[in-house]
Design a protein around this motif. Structure first.
Motif, PDB file in Angstrom:
ATOM      1  N   THR A  43      83.271  13.474  65.346  1.00 51.71           N
ATOM      2  CA  THR A  43      83.232  15.048  66.533  1.00 51.71           C
ATOM      3  C   THR A  43      84.506  15.530  67.367  1.00 51.71           C
ATOM      4  OG1 THR A  43      84.189  12.864  67.896  1.00 51.71           O
ATOM      5  CG2 THR A  43      81.789  13.095  67.845  1.00 51.71           C
ATOM      6  N   TYR A  44      83.971  16.974  68.070  1.00 51.77           N
ATOM      7  CA  TYR A  44      86.044  17.598  68.987  1.00 51.77           C
ATOM      8  C   TYR A  44      85.872  17.323  69.722  1.00 51.77           C
ATOM      9  CZ  TYR A  44      86.062  18.227  64.258  1.00 51.77           C
ATOM     10  OH  TYR A  44      86.355  18.595  62.063  1.00 51.77           O
ATOM     11  N   ASP A  45      87.547  17.928  70.272  1.00 52.90           N
ATOM     12  CA  ASP A  45      86.615  18.194  71.888  1.00 52.90           C
ATOM     13  C   ASP A  45      86.565  19.447  72.311  1.00 52.90           C
ATOM     14  OD1 ASP A  45      88.618  16.170  72.667  1.00 52.90           O
ATOM     15  OD2 ASP A  45      90.313  16.684  71.771  1.00 52.90           O
ATOM     16  N   LEU A  46      86.484  19.872  71.333  1.00 57.77           N
ATOM     17  CA  LEU A  46      86.389  22.269  71.793  1.00 57.77           C
ATOM     18  C   LEU A  46      85.535  22.595  70.097  1.00 57.77           C
ATOM     19  CD1 LEU A  46      86.247  24.185  73.162  1.00 57.77           C
ATOM     20  CD2 LEU A  46      89.147  24.643  72.361  1.00 57.77           C
ATOM     21  N   THR A  47      84.515  23.277  70.354  1.00 52.99           N
ATOM     22  CA  THR A  47      83.960  23.655  68.849  1.00 52.99           C
ATOM     23  C   THR A  47      84.360  25.482  69.106  1.00 52.99           C
ATOM     24  OG1 THR A  47      82.693  22.593  68.429  1.00 52.99           O
ATOM     25  CG2 THR A  47      82.133  24.486  67.726  1.00 52.99           C
ATOM     26  N   VAL A  48      85.007  26.615  68.631  1.00 51.39           N
ATOM     27  CA  VAL A  48      85.243  27.440  68.366  1.00 51.39           C
ATOM     28  C   VAL A  48      84.367  28.168  67.470  1.00 51.39           C
ATOM     29  CG1 VAL A  48      87.008  29.584  67.985  1.00 51.39           C
ATOM     30  CG2 VAL A  48      87.337  27.335  69.915  1.00 51.39           C
ATOM     31  N   ILE A  49      82.951  29.259  68.284  1.00 53.76           N
ATOM     32  CA  ILE A  49      82.568  29.480  67.207  1.00 53.76           C
ATOM     33  C   ILE A  49      82.712  30.877  67.627  1.00 53.76           C
ATOM     34  CG2 ILE A  49      79.625  30.386  67.350  1.00 53.76           C
ATOM     35  CD1 ILE A  49      79.042  27.829  69.318  1.00 53.76           C
ATOM     36  N   ILE A  50      82.384  31.234  65.897  1.00 50.60           N
ATOM     37  CA  ILE A  50      83.011  32.986  65.339  1.00 50.60           C
ATOM     38  C   ILE A  50      82.213  33.396  64.731  1.00 50.60           C
ATOM     39  CG2 ILE A  50      84.755  34.097  64.439  1.00 50.60           C
ATOM     40  CD1 ILE A  50      86.671  32.286  64.802  1.00 50.60           C
ATOM     41  N   SER A 110      80.614  39.618  78.994  1.00 47.89           N
ATOM     42  CA  SER A 110      81.503  40.169  77.455  1.00 47.89           C
ATOM     43  C   SER A 110      81.428  38.998  76.810  1.00 47.89           C
ATOM     44  CB  SER A 110      83.182  39.476  78.981  1.00 47.89           C
ATOM     45  OG  SER A 110      83.856  38.014  78.301  1.00 47.89           O
ATOM     46  N   GLY A 111      81.466  38.889  75.440  1.00 48.17           N
ATOM     47  CA  GLY A 111      81.520  37.793  74.904  1.00 48.17           C
ATOM     48  C   GLY A 111      82.371  37.066  74.189  1.00 48.17           C
ATOM     49  N   PHE A 112      83.519  36.796  75.467  1.00 55.49           N
ATOM     50  CA  PHE A 112      84.720  35.968  74.892  1.00 55.49           C
ATOM     51  C   PHE A 112      84.752  34.869  76.351  1.00 55.49           C
ATOM     52  CE2 PHE A 112      89.775  35.576  75.332  1.00 55.49           C
ATOM     53  CZ  PHE A 112      89.888  34.690  74.640  1.00 55.49           C
ATOM     54  N   PHE A 113      84.458  33.932  76.235  1.00 58.46           N
ATOM     55  CA  PHE A 113      83.739  32.503  76.805  1.00 58.46           C
ATOM     56  C   PHE A 113      83.720  31.413  76.162  1.00 58.46           C
ATOM     57  CE2 PHE A 113      79.898  33.928  75.491  1.00 58.46           C
ATOM     58  CZ  PHE A 113      78.779  33.010  75.579  1.00 58.46           C
ATOM     59  N   ALA A 114      83.830  29.958  77.630  1.00 58.62           N
ATOM     60  CA  ALA A 114      83.460  28.962  77.035  1.00 58.62           C
ATOM     61  C   ALA A 114      82.013  28.566  77.789  1.00 58.62           C
ATOM     62  CB  ALA A 114      84.882  28.012  77.043  1.00 58.62           C
ATOM     63  N   VAL A 115      81.573  27.439  77.110  1.00 59.43           N
ATOM     64  CA  VAL A 115      80.931  27.275  78.220  1.00 59.43           C
ATOM     65  C   VAL A 115      80.818  25.069  77.772  1.00 59.43           C
ATOM     66  CG1 VAL A 115      78.637  27.391  76.257  1.00 59.43           C
ATOM     67  CG2 VAL A 115      78.087  26.722  78.691  1.00 59.43           C
ATOM     68  N   ARG A 116      79.722  24.308  79.053  1.00 56.74           N
ATOM     69  CA  ARG A 116      79.445  22.958  78.186  1.00 56.74           C
ATOM     70  C   ARG A 116      78.640  22.854  78.012  1.00 56.74           C
ATOM     71  NH1 ARG A 116      82.594  19.558  81.714  1.00 56.74           N
ATOM     72  NH2 ARG A 116      82.846  21.415  82.947  1.00 56.74           N
ATOM     73  N   VAL A 121      83.458  31.029  72.398  1.00 59.04           N
ATOM     74  CA  VAL A 121      82.916  31.707  71.905  1.00 59.04           C
ATOM     75  C   VAL A 121      84.140  32.944  71.725  1.00 59.04           C
ATOM     76  CG1 VAL A 121      81.590  34.050  71.483  1.00 59.04           C
ATOM     77  CG2 VAL A 121      80.732  31.452  72.748  1.00 59.04           C
ATOM     78  N   ILE A 122      84.342  33.751  70.645  1.00 58.77           N
ATOM     79  CA  ILE A 122      85.622  34.411  70.303  1.00 58.77           C
ATOM     80  C   ILE A 122      84.866  35.254  69.252  1.00 58.77           C
ATOM     81  CG2 ILE A 122      86.716  32.904  69.032  1.00 58.77           C
ATOM     82  CD1 ILE A 122      89.116  33.915  69.624  1.00 58.77           C
ATOM     83  N   ASP A 123      85.353  36.866  69.144  1.00 53.36           N
ATOM     84  CA  ASP A 123      85.332  37.730  68.364  1.00 53.36           C
ATOM     85  C   ASP A 123      86.016  37.214  67.094  1.00 53.36           C
ATOM     86  OD1 ASP A 123      83.028  38.745  69.431  1.00 53.36           O
ATOM     87  OD2 ASP A 123      84.098  40.858  69.873  1.00 53.36           O
ATOM     88  N   ALA A 124      85.579  37.835  65.853  1.00 51.01           N
ATOM     89  CA  ALA A 124      86.747  37.857  64.511  1.00 51.01           C
ATOM     90  C   ALA A 124      87.455  38.811  64.310  1.00 51.01           C
ATOM     91  CB  ALA A 124      85.833  37.902  63.664  1.00 51.01           C
ATOM     92  N   ASP A 125      87.566  39.341  65.395  1.00 57.57           N
ATOM     93  CA  ASP A 125      88.187  40.415  65.088  1.00 57.57           C
ATOM     94  C   ASP A 125      90.039  41.301  66.005  1.00 57.57           C
ATOM     95  OD1 ASP A 125      87.415  41.706  67.411  1.00 57.57           O
ATOM     96  OD2 ASP A 125      86.481  43.070  66.850  1.00 57.57           O
ATOM     97  N   PHE A 126      89.804  39.955  66.766  1.00 58.94           N
ATOM     98  CA  PHE A 126      91.664  39.643  67.875  1.00 58.94           C
ATOM     99  C   PHE A 126      90.714  40.779  68.841  1.00 58.94           C
ATOM    100  CE2 PHE A 126      92.874  38.220  63.383  1.00 58.94           C
ATOM    101  CZ  PHE A 126      93.683  37.053  64.403  1.00 58.94           C
ATOM    102  N   SER A 127      90.148  41.170  69.090  1.00 54.15           N
ATOM    103  CA  SER A 127      89.535  41.888  70.099  1.00 54.15           C
ATOM    104  C   SER A 127      89.818  41.409  71.542  1.00 54.15           C
ATOM    105  CB  SER A 127      88.069  42.243  70.754  1.00 54.15           C
ATOM    106  OG  SER A 127      86.977  41.375  70.193  1.00 54.15           O
ATOM    107  N   HIS A 128      89.748  39.481  71.074  1.00 55.09           N
ATOM    108  CA  HIS A 128      89.666  38.630  72.307  1.00 55.09           C
ATOM    109  C   HIS A 128      90.989  37.946  71.749  1.00 55.09           C
ATOM    110  CE1 HIS A 128      85.129  39.183  72.663  1.00 55.09           C
ATOM    111  NE2 HIS A 128      86.017  39.185  73.179  1.00 55.09           N
ATOM    112  N   PRO A 129      92.207  37.431  72.328  1.00 53.04           N
ATOM    113  CA  PRO A 129      93.386  36.825  71.926  1.00 53.04           C
ATOM    114  C   PRO A 129      92.596  35.328  72.129  1.00 53.04           C
ATOM    115  CG  PRO A 129      93.426  37.555  74.292  1.00 53.04           C
ATOM    116  CD  PRO A 129      92.273  38.256  73.801  1.00 53.04           C
TER     117      PRO A 129
END
Length: 371
Positions: free
Chosen positions: A4-11, A161-167, A94-102
């Motif tokens: 289990t992890y603290d954070l999951t980054v979905i790409i 926006s396509g750059f966000f985090a959620v509980r 959630v973050i895009d793969a193309d570096f449009s989201h830093p």
């Protein structure tokens, strides 16, 4: 037993062979620098290039990198929702793969959720946010979608926006109906949330690969907005329902103001014998007072009723906005009736509707900004 992890980054990915290795490396570097025990979850829509192969190679060398390959019902939003279900953490980014989201902003989103926010949204349109290297056509489309989205979520400056985090609990079991690209709209419209924060960021157009924007994207978006509205009305709950309740109440208060105006105009002119323009001025002002009192108490439910100075400030703002609405109404009436030749009653109705949108929008965002 799965870690289990603290954070999951979905790409979510589709044909991202030029970017995928670099974005995974960047996210893992952020994890290392920020002491975040995180995983990278790639959800791929059956890419035709080497994206899947590259991710498989990286996953073989990194235990915290996983790959899901989707064989049917393709789409960015569908991919993100599948990622929600497969994530091994309570905080999802959630973050895009193309570096449009830093990716360097990921720790800010993570901390925002840890400190109590249900959703953390990357905004291009709040102070400190911007868009770089975007052609005019895409800017116009994005701005139009944002304005339309703010009708449903007026307090969110960038609801698409396509750059966000959620509980996780916000989306777990929520009746999400993902289509198209605007998955955040689904989360806001159907998720179980109470609080959000926005984090400004500068959107940069992709450096490698090609855009996935298609001509039918706007149609999908409009269908999505309609679906969210129907869902909220049927449930009679959630932020969209609450907002439309405010709009209806604002309209009803406006109708009461018309009755006050007409009644006073008649009484002051016919009974008190005042010159009709003087009567009209008094009637307009008292109808504004009527509208303010009812909106303050009923429409927006202001909670600081005992703070006289705040009430005076709100009234001053409401007065100015109302005068602006009157000017807009008259200007639209003149332009449509005298310049464009539209029947004057139709022109007046158009002026009333546009002035109503002005009055509600400005008052909602400034006079009662946190009501």
């Amino acid at each position: 037993m799965a870690d289990t992890y603290d954070l999951t980054v979905i790409i979510p990915t589709f044909n991202e062979e030029e970017n995928i290795a670099a974005i995974i490396g960047a996210v893992n570097e952020i994890f290392l620098r920020s002491s975040i025990h995180g995983e990278v979850l790639i959800v791929d829509d059956s890419s035709k290039d080497r994206t899947i192969e590259i991710v498989q190679e990286i996953a073989g060398q990194n235990d915290n990198v996983r790959l899901i390959v989707r064989r049917e019902d393709h789409g960015l939003s569908q991919s993100v929702v599948e990622g929600f279900g497969a994530a091994r953490s309570e905080i999802l980014q959630v973050i895009d793969a193309d570096f449009s989201h830093p990716p360097e902003l990921i720790p800010r989103f993570y901390e925002a959720i840890r400190h109590g926010a249900d959703i953390a949204i990357g905004s291009r349109y709040m102070k400190g946010g911007d868009i770089e290297q975007w052609p005019l056509k895409r800017r116009v489309i994005s701005l139009g979608a944002t304005v339309f989205g703010r009708i449903l979520f007026p307090e969110v400056t960038d609801p698409v926006s396509g750059f966000f985090a959620v509980r996780r609990e916000v989306v777990f079991g929520a009746p999400l109906a993902p289509r198209g690209y605007k998955i955040l709209m689904e989360v806001l419209g159907r998720g179980r949330w109470h609080s959000f924060v926005e984090i400004p960021f500068v959107f940069k157009d992709r450096e490698e690969g090609t855009s996935k924007l298609r001509p039918d994207t706007m149609v999908d978006y409009l269908r999505q907005c309609a679906g969210i509205a129907r869902f909220s009305i049927s449930r009679r709950a959630g932020p969209v329902w609450e907002e439309w309740t405010k709009i209806v109440r604002f309209g009803l208060v406006g109708l009461s103001g018309i009755l006050v105006n007409m009644g006073l105009l008649y009484a002051l002119t016919e009974v008190a014998g005042l010159y009709y323009l003087i009567s009209a001025a008094i009637a307009i002002e008292l109808s504004i007072v009527n509208n303010f009192v009812w909106n303050d108490i009923w429409t927006f439910g202001a909670v600081d009723n005992l703070r006289f100075e705040r009430k005076v400030q709100r009234f001053g703002s409401f007065q100015a906005v109302s005068m602006g609405g009157l000017v807009i109404n008259m200007a639209i009436l003149y332009l449509l009736a005298d310049v464009a030749g539209v029947y004057y009653l139709v022109a007046n109705l158009a002026g009333i509707l546009i002035a109503f949108a002005w009055n509600y929008g400005i008052n909602r965002h400034y006079t009662w900004v946190r009501a």
